[in-house]
Design an enzyme around this catalytic site. Structure first.
Site, PDB file in Angstrom:
ATOM      1  N   LEU A 199       0.854  -0.778  -0.286  1.00 15.70           N
ATOM      2  CA  LEU A 199      -0.268   0.236   0.075  1.00 15.70           C
ATOM      3  C   LEU A 199       0.927   1.327  -0.161  1.00 15.70           C
ATOM      4  CD1 LEU A 199      -2.804  -1.089   2.730  1.00 15.70           C
ATOM      5  CD2 LEU A 199      -2.944  -0.762  -0.239  1.00 15.70           C
ATOM      6  N   SER A 200       0.867   2.454  -0.137  1.00 20.56           N
ATOM      7  CA  SER A 200       0.881   3.689  -0.285  1.00 20.56           C
ATOM      8  C   SER A 200       1.910   4.058   1.430  1.00 20.56           C
ATOM      9  CB  SER A 200       0.234   4.725  -0.309  1.00 20.56           C
ATOM     10  OG  SER A 200      -0.732   4.944   0.097  1.00 20.56           O
ATOM     11  N   GLU A 201       0.805   3.516   2.022  1.00 22.96           N
ATOM     12  CA  GLU A 201       1.733   3.330   4.009  1.00 22.96           C
ATOM     13  C   GLU A 201       0.985   2.748   4.066  1.00 22.96           C
ATOM     14  OE1 GLU A 201       2.345   8.095   1.850  1.00 22.96           O
ATOM     15  OE2 GLU A 201      -0.013   6.477   2.250  1.00 22.96           O
ATOM     16  N   THR A 202       2.284   2.075   5.392  1.00 21.58           N
ATOM     17  CA  THR A 202       2.013   0.738   6.755  1.00 21.58           C
ATOM     18  C   THR A 202       1.911   1.762   7.542  1.00 21.58           C
ATOM     19  OG1 THR A 202       1.843  -0.983   4.780  1.00 21.58           O
ATOM     20  CG2 THR A 202       2.229  -1.268   7.502  1.00 21.58           C
ATOM     21  N   HIS A 204      -3.109  11.053   5.175  1.00 23.55           N
ATOM     22  CA  HIS A 204      -4.218   9.951   5.642  1.00 23.55           C
ATOM     23  C   HIS A 204      -3.658   8.487   6.644  1.00 23.55           C
ATOM     24  CE1 HIS A 204      -2.292   6.841   2.934  1.00 23.55           C
ATOM     25  NE2 HIS A 204      -3.278   6.142   2.951  1.00 23.55           N
TER      26      HIS A 204
END
Length: 274
Positions: free
Chosen positions: A43-46, A75
């Site tokens: 994902l774009s961030e974890t 987000h």
């Protein structure tokens, strides 16, 4: 057993927001472990929730893209706050204080129309105008012209975004950037990614790219949107205090309604489904 939550941020309808993976029980994980997990979720961030090390903070958050750690991201901060509250790790608070590499971030939770909402205070922005040569490189990467009446700027809100305005929504949505060249540009400038926006009669459309972080395009980027608000204020497009709803349908099929408010310091708020 570590608890992993996937939170769909910025949307009242499942699978139409921007997901973030939140690992709630992160003690004992090394930075190498965290980076491996972030690469696996893709994902774009974890994010990884840890006990705070700063007095007054409710928890500490580490944020990873598939390739590196970020000091802050919008987000993921909001989604992680929702996960922390839903799991009961923090309760009875009128506000949360998140410790991260960019400092302490204040998050204010509320409920409206049966939906959880969160407001956060963006880290104070540091900005600089880029050179004409960099602007020309950006145009070459995009394969289309930018609005030259607004000089592109690097805006540092934790992540560092090169922000530019496009002449029209149609041009913005039609862009297919040369991602390898964009990655090289990002690395040469030492930035996280490129955020572009255009105006319409009902609001603005925003697109954020970060190929150097392993994220070709982020469906809805909180810090990127925040950087756009800072850019617009510096460019004279926004009054000192203004609150505007912005319905947007992104190029990646995400439907979002977000709200921002600018005051003596930039503040931004978005919704997360309950």
């Amino acid at each position: 057993m570590r608890r992993l939550h996937i939170i769909d941020v910025f949307s009242a309808e499942a699978f139409l927001g921007n997901p973030v993976a939140v690992v709630l029980d992160s003690e004992g994980l090394s930075a190498t472990d965290m980076q491996k997990i972030a690469r696996w979720t893709n994902l774009s961030e974890t994010t990884f929730v840890l006990p705070p090390t700063v007095q007054g903070a409710d928890y500490r958050l580490r944020i990873f893209t598939p390739r590196s750690e970020l000091p802050f991201a919008g987000h993921p901060t909001l989604g992680s706050a929702h996960a922390v509250l839903s799991a009961g790790l923090v309760s009875g608070r009128s506000q949360l204080i998140q410790e991260c590499s960019a400092g302490c971030v204040v998050i204010i939770p509320s409920r409206e129309n049966d939906m959880s909402k969160y407001r956060l205070r963006l880290p104070e922005a540091v900005t600089r105008v880029v050179s004409a040569q960099t602007a020309a490189q950006l145009v070459e990467v995009l394969g289309d012209e930018i609005d030259r009446s607004r000089e592109p700027r690097v805006i540092d809100v934790g992540p560092k975004w090169l922000v530019a305005k496009m002449p029209s929504i149609d041009q913005l949505l039609a862009i297919t950037p040369a991602l390898d060249a964009m990655q090289s540009l990002e690395e040469s400038l030492g930035i996280t990614g490129v955020t572009l926006y255009a105006e319409s009669s009902v609001g603005i459309e925003v697109r954020s790219f970060a190929p150097s972080q392993g994220v070709d395009e982020d469906p809805v980027c909180g810090s990127g949107n925040g950087a756009v608000a800072v850019f617009r204020r510096l460019s004279g497009e926004l009054n000192s205090v203004r609150s505007t709803p912005r319905p947007r349908g992104s190029a990646l099929g995400v439907e979002v309604r977000s709200r921002f408010k600018l005051g003596s310091r930039e503040k931004f708020g978005w919704a997360v489904p309950a």
